[in-house]
Design an enzyme around this catalytic site. Sequence first.
Site, mmCIF file in Angstrom:
data_model
loop_
_atom_site.group_PDB
_atom_site.id
_atom_site.type_symbol
_atom_site.label_atom_id
_atom_site.label_comp_id
_atom_site.label_asym_id
_atom_site.label_seq_id
_atom_site.Cartn_x
_atom_site.Cartn_y
_atom_site.Cartn_z
ATOM 1 N N CYS A 1 -58.523 -8.622 89.257
ATOM 2 C CA CYS A 1 -58.193 -9.311 90.509
ATOM 3 C C CYS A 1 -57.259 -8.461 91.356
ATOM 4 C CB CYS A 1 -57.565 -10.670 90.214
ATOM 5 S SG CYS A 1 -57.187 -11.592 91.704
ATOM 6 N N CYS B 1 -54.692 -10.500 93.279
ATOM 7 C CA CYS B 1 -53.559 -11.012 92.498
ATOM 8 C C CYS B 1 -52.587 -9.891 92.130
ATOM 9 C CB CYS B 1 -54.036 -11.658 91.191
ATOM 10 S SG CYS B 1 -55.532 -12.631 91.319
ATOM 11 N N ASP B 2 -53.099 -8.726 91.774
ATOM 12 C CA ASP B 2 -52.263 -7.702 91.136
ATOM 13 C C ASP B 2 -52.042 -6.439 91.964
ATOM 14 O OD1 ASP B 2 -52.115 -9.362 88.927
ATOM 15 O OD2 ASP B 2 -53.906 -8.501 88.012
#
Length: 305
Positions: free
Chosen positions: A133, A136-137
Amino acid sequence: MMEKYELIIIGAGPSGMTAGIYAKRAGINTLLIEAGAPGGKLVKTDKIENYPGVGPMSGADLAIQMYEQTQSFDLPTVFADVKALTVEGDKKIIKTDNGDYECQALIIATGTKERLMNIPGEEEFTGKGVSYCAVCDGFFFRNKKVAVIGGGNSALQEALYLTQFVSSLYLIIRRDVFRADRLLVEKVLKEPKINIIKKELPLAVEGQDKVERLILENVDSHEHMTLEVDGIFPYIGSLPCTEFVGDLPILDERGYIVVNADMETAVSGIYAAGDCTAKYLRQVITACGDGAIAAQKAASYLRQN
Ligand code: NDP
C-alpha cells in the site's frame, strides 16, 4: 439466534455500497457485512480521476463519501470476516467470526486481494520494507530508494504517487512492454525519478532487520541482479476474495464468480458484483454499475419469492 434479513451484501467496496443504497431505496431489509474499512481498494488508492463528476479525488475521500451515503439510508453494517456460505433451500446462511446470518437473497461483493510474489524474504519483511500500500506507507520512504514491481495500472499509478517521497524508484516489469493504460505509461516515462527495469523477475528480498536488497533474475539469461533498496512495493495483480464460497458451483477456474449480465450466479438468489466477478474491466465505475444491477435483480427476486 441467527439474525435474518431479506438481503445481505458481503463487502463494502464501491459495488457493495452501491448495492446497499439501491436496496435500501427499494425498501429491502438489508445488511451489509464488511471485514475491514469500508471502501475496499478505494481506501488504498491515491487518486481517482476516471469516475465522472467527482474527480480527481482521493480514493479514501470517495470511500468515506460512499459510506456516509449508505448510512444516510440507514443501512446496517456489521464488521465481520465471512468464513462460510451454505445454501439450505431458499435460505442462504453466512457464517462469520462475528455471528451467523440468514438471508433470502445475497450479493457477494468481496473484491480482490493482492497477489503475493511468493519469494524468499517477502513474508519476513512485510511491514519492514515490503508494502502492498503505497498510499499507507509511502511517507515512510522519504528520500529513500524503493522498487515497485509490476507493469499494470496499479504499479504505475502507485509508482507515480511514490515519486513525491522517494529519492529514486526502480519500476520492474517482467516483459518489455507495460500492461497499463497509455496515459499512465507516458507519465511514468516522463518522470525523472523512475528507472524502468525490463524483463526481470523478483527472486528474493534480503536484509538484516529490514529490507536492504532486492534480487532479480533476468527472464532470458537467468542472470541475477541486486538492487540496493529500502522499500519494495509489489503490484502484480489480484486474486478474488471468494474462499468462503466453498463448493457452491459459482466460481470459474481462477476463483472469480461467474455472473450473467444481470449479475446472477448459477445459484438462485445469489448475485455477485464488482472485482470478485469474472469480468473484463475492474474499475470503480463498473463496480458501481454491477452493484446497482445486482440490487435491482435481488429486489425483483425477493418480490417473486
Ligand atoms: P494487472 O493484472 O493489470 O497487472 C499486473 C502486473 O503484474 C502485470 O504487469 C503483470 O505482468 C505483472 N505480474 C504478474 N505476476 C507477476 C509476477 N509473478 N512477477 C512479476 N510481475 C508479475 O493488475 P493491477 O493490479 O495493476 O490491476 C488490476 C485491475 O485493476 C486491472 O483491470 C486494472 O486496469 C485495474 N486498475 C485500474 C486503475 C485505473 O484505471 N486508474 C488503477 C489500478 C488498477 P504481465 O503484464 O507480463 O502479465
